[in-house]
Design a protein around this motif. Structure first.
Motif, PDB file in Angstrom:
ATOM      1  N   UNK A   1     -20.985 -15.284  16.460  1.00 53.28           N
ATOM      2  CA  UNK A   1     -20.806 -16.194  17.585  1.00 53.28           C
ATOM      3  C   UNK A   1     -19.413 -16.034  18.174  1.00 53.28           C
ATOM      4  N   UNK A   2     -19.291 -16.405  19.437  1.00 50.92           N
ATOM      5  CA  UNK A   2     -17.989 -16.431  20.097  1.00 50.92           C
ATOM      6  C   UNK A   2     -17.282 -17.734  19.741  1.00 50.92           C
ATOM      7  N   UNK A   3     -15.951 -17.670  19.625  1.00 52.54           N
ATOM      8  CA  UNK A   3     -15.153 -18.852  19.306  1.00 52.54           C
ATOM      9  C   UNK A   3     -13.820 -18.769  20.041  1.00 52.54           C
ATOM     10  N   UNK A   4     -13.348 -19.899  20.524  1.00 49.87           N
ATOM     11  CA  UNK A   4     -12.014 -19.930  21.118  1.00 49.87           C
ATOM     12  C   UNK A   4     -11.980 -20.087  22.619  1.00 49.87           C
ATOM     13  N   UNK A   5     -13.139 -20.248  23.263  1.00 49.68           N
ATOM     14  CA  UNK A   5     -13.139 -20.403  24.712  1.00 49.68           C
ATOM     15  C   UNK A   5     -13.069 -19.072  25.425  1.00 49.68           C
ATOM     16  N   UNK A   6     -13.136 -19.116  26.758  1.00 52.46           N
ATOM     17  CA  UNK A   6     -13.230 -17.877  27.539  1.00 52.46           C
ATOM     18  C   UNK A   6     -11.876 -17.320  27.939  1.00 52.46           C
ATOM     19  N   UNK A   7     -10.776 -17.907  27.467  1.00 53.11           N
ATOM     20  CA  UNK A   7      -9.440 -17.439  27.807  1.00 53.11           C
ATOM     21  C   UNK A   7      -8.891 -16.460  26.787  1.00 53.11           C
ATOM     22  N   UNK A   8      -7.576 -16.273  26.775  1.00 52.68           N
ATOM     23  CA  UNK A   8      -6.945 -15.288  25.879  1.00 52.68           C
ATOM     24  C   UNK A   8      -7.136 -15.568  24.388  1.00 52.68           C
ATOM     25  N   UNK A   9      -7.538 -16.805  24.005  1.00 54.27           N
ATOM     26  CA  UNK A   9      -7.771 -17.117  22.596  1.00 54.27           C
ATOM     27  C   UNK A   9      -9.196 -16.785  22.151  1.00 54.27           C
ATOM     28  N   UNK A  10      -9.971 -16.177  23.017  1.00 51.45           N
ATOM     29  CA  UNK A  10     -11.364 -15.860  22.722  1.00 51.45           C
ATOM     30  C   UNK A  10     -11.459 -14.916  21.520  1.00 51.45           C
ATOM     31  N   UNK A  11     -12.595 -14.985  20.810  1.00 45.49           N
ATOM     32  CA  UNK A  11     -12.799 -14.131  19.642  1.00 45.49           C
ATOM     33  C   UNK A  11     -14.271 -14.094  19.294  1.00 45.49           C
ATOM     34  N   UNK A  12     -14.609 -13.263  18.317  1.00 45.48           N
ATOM     35  CA  UNK A  12     -15.952 -13.211  17.755  1.00 45.48           C
ATOM     36  C   UNK A  12     -15.846 -13.393  16.251  1.00 45.48           C
ATOM     37  N   UNK A  13     -16.735 -14.226  15.684  1.00 40.65           N
ATOM     38  CA  UNK A  13     -16.662 -14.528  14.256  1.00 40.65           C
ATOM     39  C   UNK A  13     -18.021 -14.300  13.607  1.00 40.65           C
ATOM     40  N   UNK A  14     -18.000 -14.183  12.284  1.00 39.58           N
ATOM     41  CA  UNK A  14     -19.200 -13.929  11.490  1.00 39.58           C
ATOM     42  C   UNK A  14     -19.323 -14.971  10.376  1.00 39.58           C
ATOM     43  N   UNK A  15     -20.538 -15.507  10.210  1.00 43.04           N
ATOM     44  CA  UNK A  15     -20.868 -16.377   9.075  1.00 43.04           C
ATOM     45  C   UNK A  15     -22.089 -15.777   8.381  1.00 43.04           C
ATOM     46  N   UNK A  16     -22.217 -15.998   7.079  1.00 44.11           N
ATOM     47  CA  UNK A  16     -23.243 -15.327   6.276  1.00 44.11           C
ATOM     48  C   UNK A  16     -24.086 -16.356   5.523  1.00 44.11           C
ATOM     49  N   UNK A  17     -25.390 -16.071   5.401  1.00 46.08           N
ATOM     50  CA  UNK A  17     -26.291 -16.940   4.646  1.00 46.08           C
ATOM     51  C   UNK A  17     -27.367 -16.094   3.960  1.00 46.08           C
ATOM     52  N   UNK A  18     -28.012 -16.688   2.960  1.00 42.84           N
ATOM     53  CA  UNK A  18     -29.135 -16.030   2.299  1.00 42.84           C
ATOM     54  C   UNK A  18     -30.453 -16.352   2.988  1.00 42.84           C
TER      55      UNK A  18
END
Length: 374
Positions: free
Chosen positions: A59-76
């Motif tokens: 998912x994307x995190x941090x808003x659409x500005x310069x703090x934007x990022x992509x993150x990963x979470x894991x589940x079974x």
């Protein structure tokens, strides 16, 4: 309930694959983001992948500005619970110096795919500001290779600079695109087809078509709704794709009133645009008028920046040109060829930027016609 400004959540539920009716209750997959204690903002755009028996929620995190990022979470399980991976984020440029040369910023909203040889790739959104967080080209699509690191797909490592050019994937050659999509190019539309190509846009979906194609010309109906009107202006345009770009057209127009106008515009939204038009003075002479609206103007027609005699007499065609140079924008007219005469130079192009005008879809460059009468 939101705990702070920008607090969002990603929910997930099972649905019937045929009817899309809910099968299970919705559960919270991600609350706030990777670390709720740090008050992350705008978790959004989730994608779910199953790799090696594990479920990866990206998912994307941090808003659409310069703090934007992509993150990963894991589940079974596809319904969770999802655990943030310790090596997040997998994509960002927020850890780089703001004053770096030719930056690519605000990166996120990634999606993954594999080529026929099993290599992983990511497409994602980003921006190319010309100064600070100001850009007129909107959010653009980028492509980068993906490596797998500690069980998750990684696009950038800490400190990595996203390049402007990479080696293309080893895919079969494709037919040449009808419209250039990247690099430097020149494109001319002679309006010789039966229909307009899809890259021509209107501001809103028109209730009635305001143009026709006729003998290699685009004929616009001059409407009372002008550029900047909340109605349906007679305006056709395409996206600006380069920070340094120019667009020109040749206009044939006989105004019947001082408020009648036809020309070329650089348009971000109803309250942020420049319009360079052929019109008529009160004493019946052909003039070229440059109007600007910079968000705070109360008049939908904006303010007049410049008004000069037209290079051709009333009734004759006239060439009009816009040159975008990052934070500055120039306007010209010409009677013929490349004998361009300046109408206004060095005007403020930042009024069209996302930072000042809002939105993130970029500037439109196009042609318009408007009339004070019916």
């Amino acid at each position: 309930e939101p705990l702070y400004e920008g607090h969002r959540a990603v929910w997930i539920r099972e649905v019937d694959a045929q009817t899309f009716e809910p099968v299970s209750d919705a559960v919270v997959a991600v609350n706030g983001g990777v670390d709720l204690s740090e008050q992350p903002v705008w978790i959004e755009g989730p994608h779910l992948y199953k790799v090696d028996g594990k479920y990866l929620l990206s998912a994307a995190e941090g808003g659409t500005g310069p703090q934007h990022s992509q993150v990963i979470l894991i589940a079974k399980s596809p319904l969770g619970p999802f655990t943030p991976h310790p090596d997040n984020p997998i994509l960002t440029q927020r850890d780089l110096p703001e004053d770096r040369a030719e930056p690519i910023t605000s990166v996120g909203h990634a999606d993954f795919t594999q080529d026929s040889e099993g290599n992983w790739w990511a497409v994602f959104l980003g921006t190319r500001p010309y100064q600070g967080n100001e850009y007129n080209t909107g959010r653009e699509t980028f492509l980068m290779p993906v490596s797998w690191d500690n069980g998750i797909p990684r696009i950038t490592k800490p400190g990595d600079v996203i390049p402007h050019v990479i080696d293309r994937p080893a895919l079969p050659a494709q037919p040449k695109a009808s419209l250039p999509l990247t690099g430097n190019f020149t494109y001319t539309d002679e309006f010789e087809e039966d229909v307009l190509p899809l890259h021509w846009l209107t501001v809103r979906i028109p209730a009635q078509k305001a143009y026709r194609l006729e003998n290699g010309e685009l004929v616009l109906e001059a409407r009372a709704d002008g550029v900047g009107s909340p109605g349906q202006p007679s305006f056709l345009a395409r996206r600006q794709q380069h920070t340094n770009a120019e667009a020109y057209t040749e206009v044939s127009f006989v105004p019947g009133d001082n408020d009648d106008e036809a020309g070329i515009a650089a348009f971000q939204n109803d309250a942020a645009y420049y319009a360079l038009g052929l019109s008529m003075s009160e004493d019946g002479k052909a003039i070229v008028r440059l109007r600007k609206r910079a968000g705070d103007a109360t008049d939908k027609d904006g303010e007049i920046v410049a008004e000069v005699p037209a290079a051709t007499p009333l009734g004759a065609s006239l060439k009009l040109r816009i040159v975008s140079r990052g934070p500055e924008i120039d306007f010209y007219q010409a009677a013929r060829g490349d004998d361009w005469e300046p109408v206004a130079l060095g005007e403020d192009s930042t009024i069209l930027s996302t930072e000042k005008a809002g939105g993130f879809v970029g500037t439109l460059l196009g042609v318009y016609a408007q009339s004070a009468g019916d």
